[in-house]
Design an enzyme around this catalytic site. Structure first.
Site, PDB file in Angstrom:
ATOM      1  N   PRO A   2      56.254  80.752  55.376  1.00  0.00           N
ATOM      2  CG  PRO A   2      54.734  79.147  54.636  1.00  0.00           C
ATOM      3  CD  PRO A   2      55.732  79.418  55.699  1.00  0.00           C
ATOM      4  CD  GLU A   3      56.146  86.900  56.055  1.00  0.00           C
ATOM      5  OE1 GLU A   3      55.901  88.032  55.620  1.00  0.00           O
ATOM      6  OE2 GLU A   3      56.923  86.685  57.003  1.00  0.00           O
TER       7      GLU A   3
END
Length: 284
Positions: A2-3
């Site tokens: 997850p960014e």
DNA sequence: CTGTGGTCCTGTATGC
DNA sequence: TGCATACAGGACCACA
């Protein structure tokens, strides 16, 4: 992985599920994800009872869930963290670490296979948790100034990718979007930042914002079940990545084959023609 | 202060 | 077939 786009997808999903909901019970199923809650797991289970969520907020990859008394639950997804909303009758997913029972009869669940992520209470953190103050603004923040950040970057002396991954310089960018931004800006990951112009770096930061906005519009990037939204759905943006994970495939701009190289304990993908190593001389 | 590299975690893929 | 190893990587920390 997850960014920013994935974390924002989770934040907006949570907003519709928990805003205005009151916590009736908390269960910590594994101590590691609450390791940053200093008073310990059993305190985390008791201290939240009866409090009500306000709308979740985000800076970079950090999430926080403000509570009605001015405190906040801070959350970081790490590598594999997920928030899920389920009926209490739904069997717990594998690797479920923390469960909140809410006053609408639903459960909020924090699931995290690798446990790099975590949740903890931040006293007085509703507006900006102390644990998030060292994190720089992200490119989606209204106050984000690409030129000012670029000035800071060209004064440093490290490879450009290291610097855009540094969350105290600009937040939200991780390995995938760093590579995608560098490809769009035609930069090699190890170009010394001090060799670049402010204009070039500001352009890179704008590319980062664009590529993350493109991903956000399709619900974030995922390759597997390690990233899903609050309903367990995967995003589909992996189809439109230009370099990340495309070793051996042709560059969409020039056709040269994308290469994968080890860099700073992780993989970097680049086009060997569009993103030449600094100092490389190419004869026509 | 700046730059660099190691560490935490577990599931999956690959190699011998 | 089975075991060992590599790999995924965000944040943090130790150290030069």
């Amino acid at each position: 992985m997850p960014e920013l786009p994935e974390v924002e997808t989770v934040r907006s999903g949570l907003a519709g599920l928990i805003t205005g909901r009151t916590i009736l019970a908390v269960r910590v199923l594994h101590p590691r994800p609450v390791r940053r809650h200093v008073p310990g797991p059993s305190d985390f289970e008791s201290v939240l009872l009866g409090r009500t969520f306000h709308e979740p907020r985000r800076r970079g990859k950090f999430l926080w869930l403000p509570l009605d008394d001015g405190d906040a639950i801070v959350a970081h997804l790490g590598m594999s963290g997920q928030f899920r909303s389920d009926s209490p009758e739904t069997p717990l997913q594998a690797n479920t670490r923390v469960v909140w029972d809410l006053d609408d009869g639903r459960q909020l669940r924090f699931v995290d296979q690798r446990m790099f992520g975590g949740v903890w209470l931040s006293p007085g953190g509703a507006d900006l948790p102390a644990e998030v103050t060292h994190i720089a603004l992200d490119p989606f923040d209204a106050g984000f100034d690409p030129v000012a950040v670029a000035h800071g970057i060209v004064r440093r002396h490290a490879g450009i990718k290291r610097l855009i991954l540094d969350q105290t310089i600009v937040s939200g960018i991780g390995n995938i979007y760093a590579d995608e931004s560098l490809w769009r800006a035609r930069l090699h990951y190890d170009t010394p930042s001090s060799d670049l112009t402010v204009r070039k770096v500001a352009g890179l930061l704008r590319q980062a914002r664009e590529v993350m906005a493109d991903s956000l519009s399709s619900g974030g990037t995922s390759f597997d079940k390690l990233y899903v939204d609050v309903n367990g759905e995967s995003g589909y943006h992996e189809r439109s990545l230009d370099v990340y994970g495309r070793a051996g495939l042709p560059c969409r701009r020039c056709g040269h084959l994308i290469v994968r190289e080890a860099f700073a304990n992780r993989s970097s993908y680049r086009c060997p023609f569009c993103q030449r190593r600094p100092g490389t001389i190419v004869r026509p």
